[in-house]
Enzyme design. Sequence first.
Site, PDB file in Angstrom:
ATOM      1  N   ASP A 458       0.866  -1.178   0.000  1.00 33.91           N
ATOM      2  CA  ASP A 458       0.000   0.000   0.000  1.00 33.91           C
ATOM      3  C   ASP A 458       0.908   1.235   0.000  1.00 33.91           C
ATOM      4  O   ASP A 458       1.602   1.502   1.001  1.00 33.91           O
ATOM      5  CB  ASP A 458      -0.869  -0.053   1.271  1.00 33.91           C
ATOM      6  CG  ASP A 458      -1.867   1.087   1.353  1.00 33.91           C
ATOM      7  OD1 ASP A 458      -1.653   2.111   0.681  1.00 33.91           O
ATOM      8  OD2 ASP A 458      -2.852   0.941   2.102  1.00 33.91           O
ATOM      9  N   HIS A 459       0.886   1.965  -1.098  1.00 29.94           N
ATOM     10  CA  HIS A 459       1.827   3.078  -1.235  1.00 29.94           C
ATOM     11  C   HIS A 459       1.517   4.232  -0.284  1.00 29.94           C
ATOM     12  O   HIS A 459       2.318   5.140  -0.101  1.00 29.94           O
ATOM     13  CB  HIS A 459       1.837   3.573  -2.696  1.00 29.94           C
ATOM     14  CG  HIS A 459       3.149   4.190  -3.107  1.00 29.94           C
ATOM     15  ND1 HIS A 459       4.048   4.717  -2.208  1.00 29.94           N
ATOM     16  CD2 HIS A 459       3.720   4.357  -4.326  1.00 29.94           C
ATOM     17  CE1 HIS A 459       5.102   5.187  -2.840  1.00 29.94           C
ATOM     18  NE2 HIS A 459       4.937   4.976  -4.132  1.00 29.94           N
ATOM     19  N   ARG A 460       0.347   4.193   0.354  1.00 27.36           N
ATOM     20  CA  ARG A 460       0.057   5.238   1.333  1.00 27.36           C
ATOM     21  C   ARG A 460       0.928   5.044   2.573  1.00 27.36           C
ATOM     22  O   ARG A 460       1.189   5.978   3.314  1.00 27.36           O
ATOM     23  CB  ARG A 460      -1.424   5.178   1.750  1.00 27.36           C
ATOM     24  CG  ARG A 460      -2.374   5.535   0.628  1.00 27.36           C
ATOM     25  CD  ARG A 460      -3.807   5.285   1.042  1.00 27.36           C
ATOM     26  NE  ARG A 460      -4.013   3.891   1.431  1.00 27.36           N
ATOM     27  CZ  ARG A 460      -5.127   3.426   1.970  1.00 27.36           C
ATOM     28  NH1 ARG A 460      -6.142   4.237   2.201  1.00 27.36           N
ATOM     29  NH2 ARG A 460      -5.252   2.153   2.268  1.00 27.36           N
TER      30      ARG A 460
END
Length: 491
Positions: A458-460
């Site tokens: 999850d790039h967040r």
Amino acid sequence: MAREIKLPEISENIDTATVVRVLVAEGDKVDEDQSLIEIETEKAASDVPSPAAGTIKEVKVQQGDEIKVGSVILILEEGGGGEEEKEQKKAADKEEEQEQEEGSEEKDEKEGKEEAEDENAEEKESGEKETGKEKEDETEQEEKETSEKEEKESEEEKKEEQRKESTKSEGKSKSGEQEQISDTEKQKGEQVPASPSVRRFAREIGIDITQVKGTAPGNRITMDDVKAYSKEKNQQDKKGIAGAAGFELPDFSKWGDTERKPMSKVRQITAKNTLQSWNSIPHVTQFDKADITNLENFRKQYAGYVEKAGGKLTVTAILLKIAGFALQQFPRFNSSLDSQRNEIVYKKYIHIGVAVDTDRGLLVPVIRDVDKKSITALAVELGEMAEKARNKKISPDEMEGGNFTISNLGGLGGTAFTPVIFPPQVSIMGVSCATTEPVYADGAFQPRQILPLNISYDHRVIDGADGARFLRWVCEALENPFALFLKEGGE
Ligand code: CAO
């Protein structure tokens, strides 16, 4: 003795299940723990076992039924159903008959009372109805007045709309077909009894007013009716997977024969979860390769040792242990994102899910406290969990609480894939098929066993550099497990 067998508690927050298959019929003799029916819930598929040995007297459910926890599935005659029991049953029936006869006088008296009470109630109700009718008349009068007022408003609104329509250039944005549909809908909409404000409100929130059922006198549609319909529609959309994806299917029969089959619960859950994950998590997938030639030798060497303990020393079992170490070194991969509070929840425990391919679809049992277990213990547990998942014996609780997932498709082949994250997790590691590849080392090509790996994150929560570091760390640990004792991670 006859005993009602009820649908037992399945898991927290689950109160219904679908009957997938009824495994017994009336007259069947069953053993204790023998599966009676196969059920599916929102979370998993499982069997309901018989709590005792006996004979099936009556089956109360059938395939496809949606049943509630605590509802009766079947009646079981406990024990062998032998002569002695039959005698006991006869005696019990006789006793019951006697009781019924004795009680019948009392019952008649009671019923008489009840009837009288019912009559009173009817009279009372009809009285109320009279007063109600007067009230209704008054309401109708009020409605009539409002409706006349609203009709005026409606006329003005129509004129306004016509003015707007005429200013629009022909077929500017919509196809002719779409225009036709919306015109018909509009005409129909004008025929349903609703005030202009209600009509406008429905239009603004995208509700086709012809679909709303009016509850006011004369089936007039109120604001509350539109709201109730909209709420129900939302809930249905959330439930319906195809609806959630928002695709309108064409008429396939134009091109050939088709057959429709219901999606199993597991399929529905996978569809819902993967769609939700794909739509809400910005996925990035990082790929890498590990030289597992030495590891394969180790695996062969210790296969017998693990076998004696009841397990199989597979790549997945070893990867579980290595991933456990990696999650300790890179705690962000063992976290969840609380986007409401802008916080990252770091978990102090290492529970890892392993994707298992079953004939019902994907199930993900969770192996707990991976960091505290040996590879042998993990191999044994993984084997047991995978078997439970495939035999529909896994409980929903055993598939909850994972922080990270391993999906090994290598046994089936393939060079690479991009796994979808299971929310609220933030990463998942995929494993493809190990093959022998020529690797240039020490001035020559050498045959080496190469394992392709990937990680979706999850790039967040995780940056690309962290993703690359994590996977490299895993690869190096696979290549040289001793490095585990030397290395430090990130964060
Ligand atoms: N590369 C090459 N061979 C592999 C391999 C890999 N990455 N992984 C496993 N294998 C081999 C094993 O060595 C074994 O071979 P042998 O029988 O000759 O020893 C064979 O494949 C079968 O392995 P396994 O299934 O018995 O054991 P496992 O621990 O490796 O895998 C499990 C367990 C549960 C992960 C696996 O059975 C499974 O279900 N995989 C599918 C997971 C899946 O569906 N993922 C998709 C999720 S998203 O839709």
